[in-house]
Design an enzyme around this catalytic site. Structure first.
Site, PDB file in Angstrom:
ATOM      1  N   GLU A 139     -12.050  -1.420   5.782  1.00 37.85           N
ATOM      2  CA  GLU A 139     -11.702  -1.202   4.420  1.00 37.85           C
ATOM      3  C   GLU A 139     -12.937  -0.529   3.458  1.00 37.85           C
ATOM      4  O   GLU A 139     -12.570   0.384   3.000  1.00 37.85           O
ATOM      5  CB  GLU A 139     -11.073  -2.428   3.820  1.00 37.85           C
ATOM      6  N   ARG A 189     -12.173   3.413   2.423  1.00 38.18           N
ATOM      7  CA  ARG A 189     -12.080   3.556   0.900  1.00 38.18           C
ATOM      8  C   ARG A 189     -13.438   4.156   0.154  1.00 38.18           C
ATOM      9  O   ARG A 189     -13.280   5.092  -0.521  1.00 38.18           O
ATOM     10  CB  ARG A 189     -11.429   2.208   0.123  1.00 38.18           C
ATOM     11  N   ASP A 204      -2.971   1.206  14.810  1.00 36.14           N
ATOM     12  CA  ASP A 204      -2.633   2.556  14.221  1.00 36.14           C
ATOM     13  C   ASP A 204      -3.784   3.453  14.163  1.00 36.14           C
ATOM     14  O   ASP A 204      -3.706   4.624  14.973  1.00 36.14           O
ATOM     15  CB  ASP A 204      -1.869   2.503  12.819  1.00 36.14           C
ATOM     16  N   GLU A 264       2.508   6.131   4.381  1.00 31.00           N
ATOM     17  CA  GLU A 264       2.571   6.622   5.696  1.00 31.00           C
ATOM     18  C   GLU A 264       3.757   7.516   5.815  1.00 31.00           C
ATOM     19  O   GLU A 264       3.495   8.825   6.443  1.00 31.00           O
ATOM     20  CB  GLU A 264       2.660   5.378   6.408  1.00 31.00           C
ATOM     21  N   THR A 311      -8.193   8.283   7.150  1.00 32.92           N
ATOM     22  CA  THR A 311      -7.051   7.496   7.213  1.00 32.92           C
ATOM     23  C   THR A 311      -6.467   6.849   5.677  1.00 32.92           C
ATOM     24  O   THR A 311      -5.648   6.399   5.368  1.00 32.92           O
ATOM     25  CB  THR A 311      -7.054   6.425   8.189  1.00 32.92           C
TER      26      THR A 311
END
Length: 557
Positions: A167, A171, A299, A432, A516
């Site tokens: 994360e 980010r 994913d 998504e 992503t």
């Protein structure tokens, strides 16, 4: 009679050649007269022909201009809708940002219902950093400058906090690098390097597969107990874009070396179907018996195999990423099933030899990924992949359309004769499906995907907007609201919606690749030269051309 005959012969002597041969001056005068008359006739014919040709050309040009004007009018009418929708999305971003600025400035996330902030990521300023590139792309200059000032003077990553490596990378590192690529201000690069250096000890394992948690101040890495101390596939394979980019921008190869060692390790025993279980052993590098999924915890590993190939401009150096990705797509196809009675295409999950008819909304990134990767195939496979992408996108759109609020639940189950039904029923403003609609519109030009995206945006406006920001739903059936504005709503959902209604030249897919978390990073041609023994490696720091502010704001009206 004799005079009459002589008179007649005198008249006809002027047409006799012998008359002129005896009188050369008259012959010359006759020739000059003939030539003059000939030129006069030829000139008039030429002028007439040139005139007719010129008139024809002018008529053709007039017709072309008329058609061009008609096309421009049609485009203006079409684009006016896009401009209006883009402006609405921009207004939504401004509402979300202003609410964050008012009630949670510098904190990780806003809680709109209670009008306060929460440090869900240890106080790194997640929403602020996540939003930097969205603000820039939308042309919100004043807001961007204020956020940049906070990054320069107030951000502090020396936190006694056990951070998620994944994360924090997608980010914070990704957000800062994207802001650097867009704006060119080195403060973003320096801050990205600061946080990345704090994450690096996570890769110090026997296999090179990282631990997924690390204390940012002490540098102590570990895995959470709920995973059985195993590393998570997506968490371990979704740092390549950011750390390769950081090495390129700084000229320091250590970041790239760490993350590429993970792929080298996984490649050693890469399965024939390219599908890896979600848990990995960081000591041995082997896979543990666990679920195989394109949803949560699996994913983005597959996403990054494709995108590192694109990031490197598809050169031979990154070819193995593409090869691994294509292998994994064969595995994805093996998980495809269709529902009854409506024949919705979906991706199953797999445990051992058993398939589960369950699909996460998180897996709705896959249509966009397939569309993005389809161009690397030959003609036959290209069409198959694009068709599969379109079928999956239709399913994901119906995740939204099948509920009373027109917002999707977290996951869905498929039962024979019943099509889809909501499993976990919350919605936390995920991006998504909108992401896939963006890619499909960019790559096919089909405006249907814009219409679907607009419908989803309107559902967010109706159900999630409050006076102090946007919230998720506890239940997409009842519409009950939660109390959290996820940072990715500003970083991803609103950005993809904005770009869905922007010209393709705004963050062109030929120049940028999205991480992503939807942070665009400049594509830089990879031409690393490595010796076979792996002991030495030469890299040239690339010459980077950053998009100017003017270029980045071509669709901000």
């Amino acid at each position: 009679m004799v005079r009459s005959s002589r008179s007649s012969s005198q008249r006809w002597r002027f047409i006799s050649p012998s008359y002129y041969l005896k009188r050369p001056k008259r012959l010359a005068l006759l020739f000059i007269g003939f030539v003059a008359v000939t030129f006069l006739v030829w000139d008039r014919q030429t002028l007439t022909r040139d005139y007719e040709e010129e008139v024809h050309k002018l008529n053709e040009e007039l017709t072309r201009l008329h058609n061009q004007l008609a096309e421009l009018k049609l485009k203006a009418e079409e684009n006016s809708v896009d401009v209006q929708r883009r402006q609405k999305v921009k207004e939504a971003m401004l509402h979300a940002w202003t609410s964050y600025e008012k009630y949670a400035w510098g904190q990780d996330e806003l809680r709109p219902q209670s009008k306060d902030g929460v440090n869900s990521f240890g106080g790194l300023g997640a929403t602020l950093i996540d939003s930097l590139d969205t603000l820039f792309i939308m042309g919100l200059d004043e807001q961007f400058q204020k956020a940049k000032e906070w990054v320069a003077t107030s951000s502090d990553f020396n936190k006694n906090y056990d951070a998620s490596v994944f994360e924090t990378t997608i980010r914070v590192v990704g957000g800062l690098l994207s802001a650097y690529d867009l704006a060119g201000d080195r403060v973003f690069l320096e801050k990205a390097r600061d946080i990345a250096d704090r994450l690096l000890p996570a890769w110090d394992t026997p296999s090179g597969i990282p631990y997924n948690m690390i204390n940012l101040a002490a540098g102590n890495p570990h895995n959470p107990s709920w995973t059985g101390r195993e590393s998570i596939l997506a968490d371990s394979g979704t740092e390549q874009l950011e750390f390769i980019a950081l090495s390129q921008r700084t000229g320091d190869p250590k970041y790239q070396q760490k993350v590429e060692k993970v792929i080298t390790e996984l490649r050693k025993n890469f399965p024939a179907d390219g599908l890896l279980p979600i848990f990995l052993n960081p000591h041995s590098g082997s896979s543990s018996y666990s679920t195989i999924t394109f949803g949560a915890m699996g994913d983005s590993f597959y996403e990054y195999l494709l995108k590192v190939w694109i990031q490197g401009n598809k050169t031979a150096v990154v070819k193995h990423y593409r090869e691994m990705w294509e292998t994994s797509m064969k595995g994805l196809v093996s998980l495809i099933r269709k529902s009854t009675p409506s024949s919705f295409t979906y991706i199953c999950e797999k445990s051992g030899d058993s398939l589960s008819d369950k699909m996460d909304e998180l897996a709705c990134f896959a249509p966009g990924m397939l569309a993005l990767g389809s161009s690397g195939y030959g003609p036959g496979d290209r069409e198959k992949m694009l068709t599969l992408a379109e079928e999956l996108a239709w399913t994901c759109y119906n995740f939204y359309q099948s509920t009373p609020t027109k917002l999707a639940g977290e996951n869905y189950f498929f039962h024979a004769g019943e099509d889809m039904s909501v499993g976990t029923s919350w919605n936390i403003l995920r991006p998504e499906t909108v992401e896939s609609l963006f890619y499909l519109w960019r790559l096919t030009g089909n405006k249907t995907y814009q219409e679907w995206g607009w419908n989803i945006f309107q559902a967010f406006e109706k159900n999630s907007r409050t006076e102090s920001g946007y919230v998720g739903l506890k239940d997409v059936r009842s519409g009950a609201k939660d109390n959290m504005m996820q940072s990715f709503f500003l970083a991803e959902t609103l950005k993809y919606l904005y770009l869905l209604f922007s010209p393709p030249s705004v963050i062109s897919l030929d120049e940028w690749v999205f991480n992503t978390e939807a942070h665009p990073l400049k594509i830089v041609t990879r031409q690393d030269q490595r010796e076979n023994n792996g002991e030495s490696e030469r890299r040239q720091q690339p010459s980077l051309r950053f998009r100017s502010r003017k270029e980045g704001r071509t669709a901000t009206n």
